[in-house]
Design a protein around this motif. Structure first.
Motif, PDB file in Angstrom:
ATOM      1  N   LEU A  14      14.323  18.624   0.597  1.00 61.27           N
ATOM      2  CA  LEU A  14      13.598  18.520   1.869  1.00 61.27           C
ATOM      3  C   LEU A  14      13.196  17.081   2.145  1.00 61.27           C
ATOM      4  N   ALA A  15      12.703  16.410   1.120  1.00 60.93           N
ATOM      5  CA  ALA A  15      12.276  15.021   1.284  1.00 60.93           C
ATOM      6  C   ALA A  15      13.441  14.131   1.688  1.00 60.93           C
ATOM      7  N   THR A  16      14.625  14.401   1.144  1.00 65.09           N
ATOM      8  CA  THR A  16      15.810  13.625   1.520  1.00 65.09           C
ATOM      9  C   THR A  16      16.196  13.891   2.971  1.00 65.09           C
ATOM     10  N   LEU A  17      16.186  15.164   3.349  1.00 71.58           N
ATOM     11  CA  LEU A  17      16.549  15.531   4.715  1.00 71.58           C
ATOM     12  C   LEU A  17      15.569  14.959   5.733  1.00 71.58           C
ATOM     13  N   LEU A  18      14.298  14.918   5.360  1.00 69.13           N
ATOM     14  CA  LEU A  18      13.241  14.495   6.282  1.00 69.13           C
ATOM     15  C   LEU A  18      12.809  13.044   6.036  1.00 69.13           C
ATOM     16  N   ALA A  19      13.623  12.276   5.316  1.00 75.01           N
ATOM     17  CA  ALA A  19      13.212  10.936   4.870  1.00 75.01           C
ATOM     18  C   ALA A  19      12.697  10.034   5.990  1.00 75.01           C
ATOM     19  N   PRO A  20      13.374   9.927   7.145  1.00 77.68           N
ATOM     20  CA  PRO A  20      12.849   9.034   8.194  1.00 77.68           C
ATOM     21  C   PRO A  20      11.470   9.471   8.690  1.00 77.68           C
ATOM     22  N   GLU A  21      11.294  10.791   8.878  1.00 79.40           N
ATOM     23  CA  GLU A  21       9.996  11.283   9.337  1.00 79.40           C
ATOM     24  C   GLU A  21       8.915  11.098   8.273  1.00 79.40           C
ATOM     25  N   LEU A  22       9.277  11.315   7.005  1.00 78.21           N
ATOM     26  CA  LEU A  22       8.306  11.119   5.928  1.00 78.21           C
ATOM     27  C   LEU A  22       7.885   9.656   5.815  1.00 78.21           C
ATOM     28  N   ASP A  23       8.832   8.753   6.014  1.00 79.05           N
ATOM     29  CA  ASP A  23       8.483   7.330   6.019  1.00 79.05           C
ATOM     30  C   ASP A  23       7.480   7.032   7.129  1.00 79.05           C
ATOM     31  N   ALA A  24       7.696   7.648   8.284  1.00 80.32           N
ATOM     32  CA  ALA A  24       6.777   7.447   9.406  1.00 80.32           C
ATOM     33  C   ALA A  24       5.402   8.030   9.092  1.00 80.32           C
ATOM     34  N   VAL A  25       5.381   9.195   8.420  1.00 82.75           N
ATOM     35  CA  VAL A  25       4.108   9.803   8.018  1.00 82.75           C
ATOM     36  C   VAL A  25       3.371   8.878   7.056  1.00 82.75           C
ATOM     37  N   ASN A  26       4.079   8.336   6.077  1.00 81.93           N
ATOM     38  CA  ASN A  26       3.445   7.447   5.099  1.00 81.93           C
ATOM     39  C   ASN A  26       2.894   6.189   5.766  1.00 81.93           C
ATOM     40  N   THR A  27       3.602   5.706   6.797  1.00 82.18           N
ATOM     41  CA  THR A  27       3.105   4.544   7.542  1.00 82.18           C
ATOM     42  C   THR A  27       1.796   4.882   8.252  1.00 82.18           C
ATOM     43  N   VAL A  28       1.755   6.047   8.883  1.00 78.22           N
ATOM     44  CA  VAL A  28       0.531   6.480   9.568  1.00 78.22           C
ATOM     45  C   VAL A  28      -0.610   6.641   8.567  1.00 78.22           C
ATOM     46  N   ILE A  29      -0.299   7.236   7.416  1.00 83.83           N
ATOM     47  CA  ILE A  29      -1.328   7.439   6.388  1.00 83.83           C
ATOM     48  C   ILE A  29      -1.910   6.097   5.942  1.00 83.83           C
ATOM     49  N   ARG A  30      -1.041   5.135   5.656  1.00 82.99           N
ATOM     50  CA  ARG A  30      -1.524   3.822   5.212  1.00 82.99           C
ATOM     51  C   ARG A  30      -2.371   3.148   6.289  1.00 82.99           C
ATOM     52  N   GLU A  31      -1.937   3.268   7.541  1.00 86.84           N
ATOM     53  CA  GLU A  31      -2.691   2.651   8.641  1.00 86.84           C
ATOM     54  C   GLU A  31      -4.059   3.300   8.817  1.00 86.84           C
ATOM     55  N   ARG A  32      -4.098   4.638   8.747  1.00 83.92           N
ATOM     56  CA  ARG A  32      -5.327   5.346   9.073  1.00 83.92           C
ATOM     57  C   ARG A  32      -6.287   5.471   7.906  1.00 83.92           C
ATOM     58  N   MET A  33      -5.840   5.208   6.684  1.00 85.41           N
ATOM     59  CA  MET A  33      -6.796   5.249   5.573  1.00 85.41           C
ATOM     60  C   MET A  33      -7.439   3.880   5.370  1.00 85.41           C
ATOM     61  N   ALA A  34      -7.022   2.909   6.188  1.00 82.90           N
ATOM     62  CA  ALA A  34      -7.625   1.580   6.110  1.00 82.90           C
ATOM     63  C   ALA A  34      -9.035   1.604   6.691  1.00 82.90           C
ATOM     64  N   SER A  35      -9.852   0.675   6.253  1.00 84.97           N
ATOM     65  CA  SER A  35     -11.209   0.536   6.786  1.00 84.97           C
ATOM     66  C   SER A  35     -11.576  -0.941   6.788  1.00 84.97           C
ATOM     67  N   GLN A  36     -11.973  -1.416   7.939  1.00 84.95           N
ATOM     68  CA  GLN A  36     -12.319  -2.829   8.074  1.00 84.95           C
ATOM     69  C   GLN A  36     -13.590  -3.181   7.310  1.00 84.95           C
ATOM     70  N   HIS A  37     -14.520  -2.227   7.237  1.00 85.45           N
ATOM     71  CA  HIS A  37     -15.844  -2.535   6.707  1.00 85.45           C
ATOM     72  C   HIS A  37     -16.128  -1.924   5.335  1.00 85.45           C
ATOM     73  N   ALA A  38     -15.315  -0.941   4.910  1.00 80.05           N
ATOM     74  CA  ALA A  38     -15.599  -0.251   3.648  1.00 80.05           C
ATOM     75  C   ALA A  38     -14.329  -0.190   2.801  1.00 80.05           C
ATOM     76  N   PRO A  39     -14.036  -1.230   2.036  1.00 78.51           N
ATOM     77  CA  PRO A  39     -12.788  -1.265   1.252  1.00 78.51           C
ATOM     78  C   PRO A  39     -12.688  -0.161   0.207  1.00 78.51           C
TER      79      PRO A  39
END
Length: 332
Positions: A14-39
């Motif tokens: 499944l991960a291979t078949l969905l690889a482009p979408e999973l990469d996009a999900v991981n990008t969103v996760i990294r962006e949204r778990m960031a915090s400017q004020h609370a590292p």
């Protein structure tokens, strides 16, 4: 069923078949778990999210959307939201259970502290709701909001049912549906909803996710007694924490007076001694409750596979069927 170990596992395919979408999900996760004020927020989040989880829940959302011919991008946001909800519940669970190990690594509450785990979990819940809102779908928001409430309700129910030897199988199933299956079913259901699928397909996806989640948790509860590769915790943790899982509930129901006294002492009163875990395991084997739990989990996996019938035939549906088999393969 026995798995062909020479073949990639279903979640890997499944991960291979969905690889482009999973990469996009991981990008969103990294962006949204960031915090400017609370590292500390990304530190704690990364410790758990990057600990080698299989990403089964977000993959279910992506797969469901693809099965229903979705061509937009909101399924990526929903998959990230599902992973955030899951991660938040793990952070909170480890505090409640006073766990020291998760996925074979020290828990966040052990490395940092309980306060950090709870507050970062709250942050991830909030982030998940931001992602839901961005889809513009009230129904999607309703489904995932209800799932979040049901998860919390299931955890509280488990807390109150723990140590209560009067707990029945119906209550256990309600706990399992709350703490685990609710997010599986929501993950699959929102994939169909965001794709605008017919209601029969949306219902099929919900039923599949629900049954898969129940089987998944029953297998975990069984492996707590029997062990298995990759469970990430010690055998007997549930016994030590006095949790009433299905093998114990069935053994208590079949207990004679001497066995009942044992369960009252070890589970009801929490007075556990050396050798009690071995005796408890012996009682489960004596009454056949490990085997009956195994069979019940297999039945739920069959229910999951049967639910896929209204969905388009093809490689993706076959992978979801194989995933149901894989979930229970550790106990076959």
């Amino acid at each position: 069923m026995s798995l062909d170990h020479a073949r990639a596992k279903p979640h890997e395919r499944l991960a291979t078949l969905l690889a482009p979408e999973l990469d996009a999900v991981n990008t969103v996760i990294r962006e949204r778990m960031a915090s400017q004020h609370a590292p500390r927020i990304p530190e704690v989040t990364a410790h758990l999210i990057e600990a080698g989880g299989k990403r089964i829940r977000p993959m279910l959302t992506l797969a469901a959307a693809q099965l229903c011919d979705y061509s937009g991008h909101h399924h990526v946001h929903l998959a990230a939201a599902v992973e955030f909800i899951h991660t938040a519940t793990l952070l909170h669970d480890d505090v409640v259970d006073e766990s020291g190990k998760r996925r074979g690594r020290p828990t966040a509450n052990l490395l940092w502290d309980n306060k950090s785990s709870v507050l970062v979990g709250d942050y991830l819940f909030a982030r998940s709701f931001q992602l839901m809102v961005e889809t513009g779908s009230i129904r999607v928001l309703d489904i995932l909001a209800n799932a979040s409430a049901t998860i919390a309700e299931g955890e509280v129910l488990q807390l109150t049912a723990a140590q209560d030897l009067a707990t029945l199988e119906d209550t256990y199933l309600q706990i399992v549906r709350g703490k685990t299956a609710a997010l599986f079913s929501a993950a699959t259901q929102v994939g169909g909803v965001i794709a605008g699928a017919d209601e029969d397909k949306v219902q099929a996806l919900y039923t599949y996710g629900d049954a898969l989640g129940v089987a998944f948790q029953m297998v975990d509860d069984l492996l707590d007694w029997t062990g298995g590769a990759g469970i990430g915790k010690d055998i007997g943790d549930d016994f030590r924490e006095r949790k009433l899982t299905l093998p114990v509930i069935r053994a208590v129901a079949a207990a004679d007076s001497g066995e009942w006294a044992f369960w009252v002492r070890t589970i009801g009163k929490g007075r556990q001694e050396d050798g009690d875990l071995e005796r408890a395991l012996g009682l489960l084997q004596h009454h056949g409750t490990l085997e009956s739990t195994r069979q019940t989990a297999l039945n739920w996996a069959e229910t999951a596979k049967d639910a896929l019938a209204p969905l388009p035939a093809g490689e993706l549906r076959d992978m979801l069927r194989d995933l149901a088999d894989y979930v229970v393969a550790r106990i076959t």
